[in-house]
Write an enzyme that holds these catalytic residues in place. Structure first.
Site, short mmCIF file in Angstrom:
data_model
loop_
_atom_site.label_atom_id
_atom_site.label_comp_id
_atom_site.label_asym_id
_atom_site.label_seq_id
_atom_site.Cartn_x
_atom_site.Cartn_y
_atom_site.Cartn_z
N GLY A 67 0.81 -1.21 0.00
CA GLY A 67 0.00 0.00 0.00
C GLY A 67 0.84 1.26 0.00
CG ASP A 216 -3.53 -6.39 2.00
OD1 ASP A 216 -4.04 -6.90 1.00
OD2 ASP A 216 -3.27 -5.17 2.09
CB ALA A 262 22.68 -35.99 0.05
N GLY A 309 25.84 -34.21 3.44
CA GLY A 309 25.10 -35.41 3.83
C GLY A 309 25.43 -36.63 3.01
CB THR A 348 30.88 -36.70 3.09
OG1 THR A 348 29.61 -36.30 3.59
CG2 THR A 348 30.83 -36.75 1.57
CE1 TYR A 364 28.20 -28.09 -19.34
CE2 TYR A 364 28.31 -30.13 -18.10
CZ TYR A 364 27.57 -29.17 -18.75
OH TYR A 364 26.21 -29.29 -18.83
CG HIS A 779 22.77 -24.44 9.29
ND1 HIS A 779 23.86 -23.96 9.99
CD2 HIS A 779 23.15 -25.66 8.82
CE1 HIS A 779 24.84 -24.85 9.94
NE2 HIS A 779 24.43 -25.88 9.23
CB ALA A 801 29.64 -8.01 25.27
#
Length: 1120
Positions: A67, A216, A262, A309, A348, A364, A779, A801
């Site tokens: 809007g 909306d 995976a 994986g 892996t 390639y 993640h 800190a």
């Protein structure tokens, strides 16, 4: 990724279909979708209301504040909508930093209403529960709802009532609208829970005398809940963020990911960019993107993605060729770079995945050289040395510049090399081969356990230890506020109270000890063997795994190695038996699938002996994870995960595959404790931290990867407080990431003096603020929903800190070393003398994989290979077999004769199978099959009984006929001489003669084959010879014809000798080894199976032969 945005149309469809409320929800399903290709006439036929209602039109492309941006057409007729769409469709628009093209629009009925009838409602998920926000003033000018709105937290597993809504949220709403709104909000909340929404905002929601109108809407759903909500969701399309196109290559990789165990991700950022990445690991992929952006490459970064994986060779090939295809479409004046990076893998096989990448590079190589592509590789993990060697070799053979580095090189160093910021070493130093770690040269078979008790280093006693960092408790209030402001709207538990007394159940400070025993859920034998090998090199007295639980098999024993010895571990069908028989166990390591992890974890927490649970599975719906966290807090159980590799405590215990294989355990000195403890989200990056810590300090004391989900079972602060209270830990490393606000609690702990040990911290994902559109990293939790959740903001807060924060991940190792050296210099840490670990024999299978040993194979095969992604018949992939339409004859040619036979030869084989398929129930083979079937035997037994009758007397004459006629023909014997010789020797001519058929009643099967062979075969010398023999034999007796067995035998010899695919010796060998009888066996099997099925279908009973068909006679001596 879990939380994914859906289009407004999809969200409203879910709401209209599934909301349950007494409030009258108006305008249900009154919406229409429009694109540039829309046929308006057809649209009005499908939605006739468009012709008579006043309308609203707006883009439906995940654009916020439409809007205010003037992207909503209000109170228009259909013609006005058409003109509005025409003015906006396919037009480039800027929204914030993102530039994109308007393509999809939503048309709805215009609702006439007043400002007082507009309201705002939003529901969103946090770790503690779901927040319901309500404001009595909705619409475009709603402003900062976080500040203005009434807020209600519905805790996990609790329900929302209308009374709560009225009391907490509707205080400023007119009384006459409270009932309607309360009912609607409760219904909306129930819908939100049932359909696994993670975010649901309606602004405005309009309430008139007629009912409720949803104007909306913006929403996200938990995509991991697809297996639960599929029936209600249907097929959901997740649109890309505004400013990014949806590329078919992204959809292709997403489809590969969905079909694989995976993780495969690809997001195209700038297809014309010169910097491309192919990174292994969710955390590592973010780190590489950060480093590229830090070094000024953000505008040239072409893609974000990851593969992890343990993808197969074929999956890696498909992923790699997609990226290589994309990067070789447009040339760049400076050439292009491809960064094949990754952290140190836990499980892996690097060499196996690199095979797929190498295949793609070879395919390639032409375009890669044409586009002047330079490749930089850095990787570690199982068998990485072989992977790097192969990658280096392909560079030499193809001529493509490929620079290869291993764990001796900092993970992101190749980015600086690729972008010209650091020199490329000519001969990078290589770490020792895997075998060098395992084949220990030390004379000591074991390491004295006393040398590795508390810590490798010898810290001062706790009373002598000085805080390495000055407490910030005396900071002025405004500094404290600036550091901790992101926590102001968070519902956070009092961590001080948690640390002292816990919630309902106090969680342990020490998760793992030297005597810790665990149960592993799932048949993960490789992970368990890795744990036992770790135990052995840590000089544990006994294995850390007491038992396994696997519901899909019965109780049994599983064999493992303990050093040189074989041992048996019990495997139980259910958890109750395992817990009862192993009361000493207090840790569960769950390898349950994402579908069963929730139930198995909740069951485990019923047993009070369990104090720690590690959940490995990725993709557990967030709502289920939050229930696990709540139950764990009540029970005092520490949760590591989900979506994690686990954690490790050197010298004591490791979870599953954490730390990688034994070579990495030894290289990173994880067999004895050091002084540094770390906590990370990423499993792969935790292994990288092991490497960094081992190279810059005295080693790791403990390390935990809490997992990449938005709501990990334990938080950074949980583990940092444990480390603070653990005497052996002298220094803490926190590897955070973009998304969430957990890192601010660490800031609070440092500032208030609760954390006094030095903290080195870095939050990955700094690149996110540089992208023009939202990018979801590997993640699920790596996505900033507000400015305070960005990695840049959190790094600055940590720095303010008092934490040690490097300028980039590239410098993390340097900062760690600086802090460690300072602790050594001030006497906090006294490094101890290194003691070698005991040797562990290498597994035979892994030694062979590494090429360290060789052994004669038990079997050899040359016709089929099923090891890759695709089945291969005699060198031909199965897809090619179907593409070439080779048929059954072609397949037999490949598997039996190792050749691709001519088309006519394949047709002849198929014809032979057809004519030999059956010859009625009276023949011995069919008879046996029928009798066996009627005796109640199964298909295999019945078929076998029929096949066992095949021999020289029945069906087995193909080979015999081929041999007999070939020998006679090859010796130059005339047909008459051959017949006379056989008669003189008193032998039958195999392939000649038939019980029923004769020269006057020919066998049509033979006639069909003869016509085909005469037309198609280049030569039929042996067949002609056999037909000449037939003329002689039928002149003596009309049924001495060349029968079907004989015809196939001699014709096949002609085929083998004249088709051009075999030498004479090869052709004769196939006849000699019995290949031709296979035709009859295979063909007749079809008929035998048919007889078996026929008898079962007819439900025929046990067969007993009739007496009158048996001639009963007495023995000869008795009849005399």
């Amino acid at each position: 990724m879990s939380a994914k945005a859906i289009s407004e149309q999809t969200g409203k469809e879910f709401l209209y279909k599934h909301i349950c409320t007494s409030a009258a929800v108006q305008n249900r399903f009154l919406y229409a979708s429009v694109t540039a290709e829309t046929d308006w006439d057809r649209l009005t036929q499908e939605h006739p209301w468009l012709l008579k209602e006043r309308l609203v039109v707006k883009p439906d492309q995940l654009i916020k504040r439409r809007g205010k941006l003037g992207l909503v057409g209000i109170d228009l007729d259909l013609q006005g909508v058409k003109e509005w769409v025409k003015a906006h469709v396919m037009k480039e628009t800027t929204v914030g930093k993102a530039r994109g093209v308007l393509k999809n629009f939503l048309i709805e009925q215009f609702v006439q209403h007043t400002q007082e009838e507009e309201f705002y409602v939003c529901i969103y998920a946090t770790r503690e529960g779901d927040h319901v926000l309500f404001h009595h003033e909705g619409g475009v000018e709603v402003g900062d709802v976080d500040t203005k709105a009434q807020r209600l937290l519905v805790a996990v597993d609790e329900k929302l009532s209308e009374e709560q809504v009225k009391e907490k949220l509707l205080t400023h709403v007119p009384d006459e609208k409270k009932e309607v709104l309360a009912s609607f909000i409760v219904g909306l909340f129930n819908l939100y829970e049932d359909l696994y929404f993670t975010y649901l905002e309606i602004n405005p929601i309009v309430v008139t005398k007629d009912g409720v109108y949803v104007l909306d809407m913006a929403a996200k759903i938990d995509a991991t809940a697809d297996y639960i909500c599929k029936a209600k969701w249907g097929d959901v399309e997740f649109p890309p963020p505004f400013g990014r196109e949806a590329y078919p290559e992204e959809a292709y990789i997403a489809d590969l990911d969905a079909k694989s165990g995976a993780s495969l991700k690809l997001t195209l950022l700038n297809p014309r960019g010169r910097i491309w990445t192919m990174v292994a690991g969710g955390g590592a992929s973010v780190v590489y993107s950060d480093t590229i952006c830090d070094l000024g490459g953000v505008d040239e970064l072409a893609n974000y993605g990851e593969y992890s994986g343990a993808p197969s060779e074929q999956q890696t090939y498909d992923y790699a060729k997609t990226i290589l295809s994309l990067m070789t479409r447009e040339k760049h004046t400076q050439g292009k770079v491809l960064i094949i990076g990754g952290s140190i893998a836990n499980f892996t096989n690097v060499a196996a995945t690199f095979k797929g990448i190498v295949r793609a590079i070879k395919d390639y190589q032409g375009p890669l050289k044409e586009h002047e592509v330079t490749i930089f590789v850095r990787r570690g993990g199982p068998n990485y040395q072989e992977g790097l060697r192969v990658m280096g070799e392909v560079g030499k053979t193809t001529g493509i510049p490929i620079h290869v580095f291993g764990t001796e090189t900092h993970m992101t160093a190749i980015v600086g090399m690729a972008l010209g910021h650091r020199p490329i070493p000519n001969q990078p130093p290589m770490d020792a081969h895997t075998a060098n770690f395992l084949l220990n040269a030390s004379n000591s078979p074991v390491t004295p356990a006393t040398t590795r008790t508390a810590s490798f280093s010898e810290p001062r006693t706790s009373s002598e230890v000085n805080p390495a960092k000055k407490s910030k408790a005396d900071l002025p209030a405004d500094s404290l506020h600036s550091i901790l402001w992101p926590l102001k709207n968070m519902v956070t538990g009092d961590w001080k109270a948690q640390a002292s007394s816990g919630c309902s159940g106090a969680k342990p400070t020490t998760l793992f000890r030297k005597k810790t025993k665990s149960i592993v859920w799932g048949m993960q034998t490789r992970a368990v063997q890795g744990m036992l090998d770790f135990d052995y090199v840590c000089s544990r007295d006994d294995p850390s795994v007491a038992a396994m639980v696997y519901p899909f098999t019965g109780d049994h024993k599983q064999k493992f190695y303990w050093g040189h010895k074989e041992i048996l571990l019990p495997v139980y069908k259910n958890m109750a038996d395992a817990m009862k028989k192993h009361p000493e166990v207090d840790v569960l390591i769950s390898f349950a699938s994402l579908r069963s992890a929730f139930d198995s974890t909740m069951e485990t927490m019923q047993y009070p002996q369990i104090h720690t649970i590690a959940i490995i599975a990725e993709g557990i719906p967030e709502a289920q994870t939050r229930k696990i966290i709540k139950k764990a807090d009540e029970k005092g159980v520490a949760i590591i995960g989900p979506a994690t590799v686990g954690g490790i405590k050197p010298g004591c215990f490791k979870i599953g595959n954490t730390g990688g294989m034994l070579d990495n355990i030894l290289a990173s000195k994880l067999y004895r404790p050091g002084s540094v403890a770390y906590v990370s989200r990423s499993g792969g990056m935790s292994n990288e931290l092991n490497n960094i810590v081992s190279r810059t300090t005295d080693g790791v004391y403990e390390g935990v990867a809490i997992g990449g989900d938005r709501y990990p079972g334990s938080t950074f602060m949980d583990h940092v407080l444990r480390y603070q209270d653990t005497p052996g830990v002298q220094m803490i490393i926190v590897l955070g990431e973009v998304g969430g606000t957990e890192e601010y609690k660490i800031c609070q702990g440092i500032v208030e003096g609760r954390i006094t040990k030095p903290v080195v911290s870095w939050c990955i994902g700094t690149c996110a603020t540089m992208f023009t559109s939202e990018v979801q990293f590997g993640h699920a939790g790596a996505c900033a929903n507000q400015a305070s959740e960005t990695a840049v903001a959190k790094n600055q807060a940590l720095r303010d800190a008092g934490a040690y924060v490097p300028k980039s991940f590239d410098e993390l190792g340097d900062v760690v070393k600086t802090v460690y050296d300072e602790l050594v210099a001030n006497g906090t840490i006294t490094p101890a003398q290194e003691v070698p670990p005991p040797t562990v024999p290498m597994d035979y299978s892994w030694a062979r994989e590494l090429g360290l040993i060789r052994k004669p194979a038990s079997f050899m095969t040359s016709i089929c290979d099923e090891r890759g992604q695709e089945l291969i018949y005699a060198g031909m992939p199965i897809t090619e077999v179907f593409k070439e339409e080779m048929g059954l004859g072609g397949v037999l040619g490949l598997l039996w004769f190792q050749r691709r036979l001519p088309r006519y030869a394949c047709q002849f084989i198929e014809m032979c199978l057809m004519v030999t398929a059956d010859h009625g129930p009276a023949v011995s083979g069919a008879h046996n099959t029928i009798v066996c079937a009627r005796a109640g035997k199964d298909l295999i037994s019945s078929l076998t009984s029929g096949l066992l009758t095949i021999g020289d007397r029945f069906g087995g004459a193909l080979d015999a006929a081929a041999k007999l006629f070939s020998k006679a023909f090859d010796s130059g014997m005339l047909p008459m001489e051959f017949v006379n010789k056989m008669k003189k020797d008193g032998k039958l001519i195999m392939g000649i003669g038939h019980r029923v058929k004769s020269i006057n009643n020919p066998d049509m099967r033979v006639q069909i084959l003869k016509d085909f062979v005469k037309q198609q075969f280049p030569s039929t010398q042996l067949l002609d010879y056999a037909l000449d023999v037939e003329k002689i034999t039928t002149s003596k007796k009309p049924n001495l014809i060349l029968n079907v067995d004989g015809f196939i035998g001699v014709a096949f010899v002609d085929l083998l000798r004249t088709c051009g695919g075999f030498t004479r010796d090869e052709a004769d060998e196939f006849v000699e080894i019995g290949a031709l009888n296979g035709i009859f066996v295979l063909g007749r099997s079809m008929g035998f199976i048919g007889h078996y099925l026929d008898q079962k279908r007819l439900k025929q009973g046990l067969y007993r032969h009739p007496w009158d068909d048996i001639s009963y006679v007495l023995p000869e001596h008795m009849s005399m």
